[in-house]
Every structure is written in C-alpha cells, then in structure tokens.
Design a protein around this motif. Structure first.
Motif, short mmCIF file in Angstrom:
data_model
loop_
_atom_site.label_atom_id
_atom_site.label_comp_id
_atom_site.label_asym_id
_atom_site.label_seq_id
_atom_site.Cartn_x
_atom_site.Cartn_y
_atom_site.Cartn_z
N ASP A 178 -34.93 70.09 -64.68
CA ASP A 178 -33.74 70.05 -65.55
C ASP A 178 -32.50 69.65 -64.75
N HIS A 192 -32.52 65.88 -64.04
CA HIS A 192 -32.07 65.13 -65.22
C HIS A 192 -30.55 65.12 -65.30
N ALA A 193 -29.93 66.27 -65.08
CA ALA A 193 -28.48 66.36 -65.17
C ALA A 193 -27.80 65.56 -64.05
N GLU A 194 -28.36 65.61 -62.85
CA GLU A 194 -27.74 64.95 -61.71
C GLU A 194 -27.75 63.43 -61.83
N SER A 224 -24.93 61.96 -63.80
CA SER A 224 -23.55 62.35 -63.50
C SER A 224 -22.82 61.24 -62.75
#
Length: 248
Positions: free
Chosen positions: A229, A232-234, A237
């Motif tokens: 998770d 995915h966020a990184e 960004s």
C-alpha cells in the motif's frame, strides 16, 4: 469480599486512554517487528527500490526488508517458491497462478554515445534505430519484450553487438561507443547526461506496465500489505517523481 481486580479511574490518564483508542490497527505503534521479502528486476532494484526502502523505513521502522534481485523470470520464481512475499516486474504474460497489481506505466528511451547521429534524428523510427549496432537485453530482462523481441517477431534485421541483463550495465558500454540501446526511463540517472544522449521513444516503442506480483492463493500478511500500500502511494507522489528526471 469481592475477588478480582478493581480499577480506579484517574482523570490524568484520560488523554493517554484516548490516544490508545484512536490508534489505527495499521499504526506503527501496534505493528510487531516482522520481515517482508521483496524481489525485483535488477534495474528496478538499483534505481527505484532505494527510494521506496527509504520511505518504508520512515513509515514502518519495525518492518525489516529483505531485498532480492534478478531478471523477470527469476523474480517470478522467487515469488512462486515463497522466497519472496511479492515481486515487482513488467507485465508480460503473467501466469494465471499470479495476481498482477499495476503500479505505473514505464516509458522507453534510446541512449546513445554523446554526439551520435540518432540523437539528432527527426522522425525517429525503430527501423532507423535498427540500422545501428545495438546493445540488447537478454530474454527475460525488463525491456526485451517491448524492444528487441519486437524486431525478432517482425523479422526486422538488426545487429546485436552485446547482450546484457540491465540498462545499468548497458549504459557503460553505450558510453564507450560500442552501440546504442533502449530501456526504461526510470533506469536513466541525472548524471548520465554527462556521458550519454537520451532520446524519448514515446510513440515509437510502447511502454510497459510495472506492477506487483503475488500468488493468487497466498494473500499477503499484514506487514506485506502495509508495504505494498505504501509503494502504491509513493510512486504517485510528486516528491517521489522528482528523483526521475526522464519519468518512470
């Protein structure tokens, strides 16, 4: 006399109790120490994974990461045998036993020695590139499918002077003038501009999806899910993308 333990409410403890109640089940404070094993291709391990490891250390310091590198085939084998909890590979004929979770689309660039005619060519095509000596990728490497294998399938003649596993290695030989090569944008570093010309092949050579592979019948443990998770966020960004001047 009543047996058992009697609790005495202390008003001073109220803020602490409230903080405990508000902790998310995924909070680092409640996460036990654990190890997550990640397998990835050589170039991804060298160029992208370091920034993800740095982020993981910030978000989940209790999770120890065990990193392994190989070509795409080796990475899939590590996941299948359980040596790795998950792998990160290009999407190429993913067997049904695996689940593929897309991270991003990786575009392709051409790298040439400084001052090479192809770096100044207009309307660059794969046919024009094939006229020059090529440093190619071994089958199973991340870029083989979208570049050199396509030449073979279309029976387009080209001269391969060297075959290697990763663009990280390929770039050194290109800089020495032994040939030109194609590879994923994320493997091109800012300092490469001092020794190489980089030409985008967007619209000339199709990009490829990069994603996380796991076994369908083997769900990730909590720590592994937290790491995926976070990945995915990184990768979406703006701060993360500043590390890749040519994009992912």
């Amino acid at each position: 006399m009543r047996s058992g333990i009697n609790f005495l409410w202390c008003p001073r403890a109220a803020p602490l109790v409230q903080d405990i109640l508000e902790l998310s089940p995924n909070s680092p404070e409640l996460l036990e120490e654990s190890t997550v094993s990640i397998a990835a291709t050589h170039d991804f391990t060298a160029h992208v994974l370091p920034y993800l490891v740095l982020a993981a250390g910030t978000h989940y310091p209790q999770i120890q990461l065990n990193l392994m590198a190989g070509n795409r085939t080796a990475v899939m084998n590590m996941v299948e045998t359980g040596a790795a909890d998950f792998g990160i590979v290009p999407k190429v004929e993913i067997p049904r036993a695996f689940a593929f979770d897309r991270l991003f689309m990786s575009d392709v660039s051409l790298v040439t020695p400084l001052g090479h005619p192809l770096s100044e060519a207009e309307d660059l095509t794969r046919a024009k590139i094939a006229e020059w000596p090529l440093i190619t990728w071994r089958t199973g490497s991340p870029a083989s499918g979208e570049t050199y294998d396509r030449y073979r399938r279309e029976r387009m003649r080209f001269k391969s002077v060297l075959t290697l596993d990763s663009l990280t290695s390929v770039k050194t030989y290109v800089a020495l003038g032994l040939g030109v090569a194609m590879g994923p944008n994320f493997a091109i570093d800012p300092w490469d501009e001092s020794r190489l010309n980089v030409v985008s092949l967007s619209g000339v050579v199709p990009g490829r999806e990069i994603g996380i592979v796991t076994l369908r019948d083997k769900p990730l443990w909590k720590s592994g899910k937290l790491v995926t998770d976070m990945i995915h966020a990184e990768v979406t960004s703006s701060t993360f993308l500043t590390h890749f001047p040519y994009g992912l």
